[in-house]
Design an enzyme around this catalytic site. Structure first.
Site, PDB file in Angstrom:
ATOM      1  CB  THR A  70      -0.948  -0.004   1.212  1.00  0.00           C
ATOM      2  OG1 THR A  70      -1.876  -1.089   1.078  1.00  0.00           O
ATOM      3  CG2 THR A  70      -1.720   1.298   1.314  1.00  0.00           C
ATOM      4  CG  HIS A 201       1.766  -9.551   4.128  1.00  0.00           C
ATOM      5  ND1 HIS A 201       0.463 -10.002   4.106  1.00  0.00           N
ATOM      6  CD2 HIS A 201       1.753  -8.337   3.552  1.00  0.00           C
ATOM      7  CE1 HIS A 201      -0.308  -9.081   3.538  1.00  0.00           C
ATOM      8  NE2 HIS A 201       0.461  -8.064   3.197  1.00  0.00           N
ATOM      9  CB  THR A 237      14.154   4.392  12.238  1.00  0.00           C
ATOM     10  OG1 THR A 237      14.516   5.654  12.788  1.00  0.00           O
ATOM     11  CG2 THR A 237      15.193   3.351  12.628  1.00  0.00           C
ATOM     12  CB  CYS A 324      -7.572  -5.033   1.014  1.00  0.00           C
ATOM     13  SG  CYS A 324      -5.880  -5.658   1.017  1.00  0.00           S
TER      14      CYS A 324
END
Length: 380
Positions: A70, A201, A237, A324
């Site tokens: 996404t 994933h 990060t 989704c």
């Protein structure tokens, strides 16, 4: 338990999980820090970048880490819009894109950009000639997904690439989240593809991490600004443990696919043949030019969520087309674009397979489905 919802997410590979845990425990430094602990973290991250680039046969400088598909889709569409707004304000997407693309395009439209929708035929494939007719001098981006996440069409990326060779200034983006490892790379990563997005994933990596391929020489404005990480392209990060585990998972997925290249296709073929024997079942996913791991079908008169929960009671897990958006209980946007009748579209469900699935699981699924078919026939 039978898990047939691998397009929604896959179970993390034990070795990828081990890599995640060990990196989390042993590599505590921030990869942006100048001290040795930061250097260790950065070295691991760059090794993962090289490994992913090697698998895709691209340069490490063309791989950039994200939080998943996404973010990648948002970055390419919005980043192109920002970077090229002085050259044009027109984008083209297909009618069967993932919401990460279609809703991002809608948001850009609300901000003043113009968006055209390339139509698909009754099988869900983009009509390249009609897409070509939409191109104009203001066009800055074409975005077409490689493999549709709901029905499984492999879009004609090669043909679109040939078309766009005549328009070298237009960015060409491919959402390859459902394609990597599943279908041959030459079908979705051509020399003309400028950007491709991926999510860990979907190939047994951890959630919350992904990457984009960004062809060297193309311009893309940052979506995330702040600390200047990823050479000022994507601040924040870096998830070092997730990135290391993702690279590990991708390598393992490629190796497993190579061991049994036709395994998933055989499962889908058998399942399709058996489902087509039921009079009230409509199968939307074909064989030729369709991904081997996605099978979308509908049982007439039974809403998709009813079928999902009925199978769940038997410890079989599938989804209503796209996971989704399945909780919204709306009809499939892909099937709607294919002009499938609304009452049939709302009955659609998706079985998505993986190398770990077996023929015994497919046979057990069919036994349970036959029982449910008879049960539903009595009340419908």
């Amino acid at each position: 338990m039978i898990y047939f919802d691998n397009s929604a997410t896959t179970a993390i590979h034990p070795l990828a999980l081990d890599a995640y845990v060990k990196t989390s425990q042993k590599i505590m430094g921030n990869p942006s820090s100048l001290h040795d602990l930061g250097t260790q973290a950065n070295r691991l991250m760059q090794q993962a970048r090289k490994q992913i680039a090697g698998i895709l046969a691209v340069s490490p400088h063309e791989i950039w880490f994200t939080s998943g598909g996404t973010e990648g889709d948002n970055w390419v569409l919005k980043g192109t819009a920002l970077a090229k707004k002085s050259f044009g304000n027109h984008l083209i997407i297909s009618a069967v894109e993932h919401p990460a693309v279609s809703e991002t395009a809608q948001q850009l439209a609300e901000l003043g950009f113009e968006v055209s929708i390339a139509p698909v035929n009754k099988e869900g494939f983009v009509d390249v000639d009609q897409l070509a007719a939409l191109i104009r001098k203001e066009t800055i981006l074409v975005s077409v997904m490689a493999v549709n996440n709901e029905v499984g069409m492999i879009q004609p990326i090669q043909a679109i690439s040939e078309l766009l060779k005549n328009y070298p200034k237009i960015h060409f983006h491919v959402d390859a989240v459902q394609a990597i490892v599943k279908v041959p790379q030459e079908l979705w990563l051509t020399e003309r593809v400028d950007f491709a997005t991926f999510s860990a994933h979907k190939f047994h990596g951890p959630r919350g991490v992904g990457f984009i391929y960004w062809r060297e020489g193309r311009k893309l404005a940052p979506l995330m600004t702040g600390g200047g990480q990823e050479e000022n392209h994507r601040s924040g990060t870096e998830n070092v443990a997730g990135i290391v585990a993702m690279a590990k998972a991708l390598r393992l997925a490629v190796e497993k696919k190579a061991e049994r290249p036709a395994h998933v296709a055989k499962l889908k073929e058998y399942l399709t043949e058996e489902l087509q024997k039921f009079a009230k079942v409509t199968v939307f996913s074909g064989a030729e030019n369709f991904a081997p791991h996605i099978l979308c079908f509908a049982l007439q008169g039974i809403r998709g969520e009813v079928m999902v929960h009925a199978l769940e009671e038997k410890q079989i897990y599938i989804s209503t087309t796209s996971a989704c958006s399945s909780r919204s209980k709306t009809e499939s946007s892909t099937l709607h674009a294919m002009n499938v009748a609304g009452n049939l579209a709302t009955s659609a469900v998706r079985v998505s397979l993986d190398e770990s699935n077996t023929m015994a699981e497919v046979e057990q699924f069919l036994i349970i489905f036959n029982q449910l078919y008879r049960k539903f026939s009595k009340v419908n």
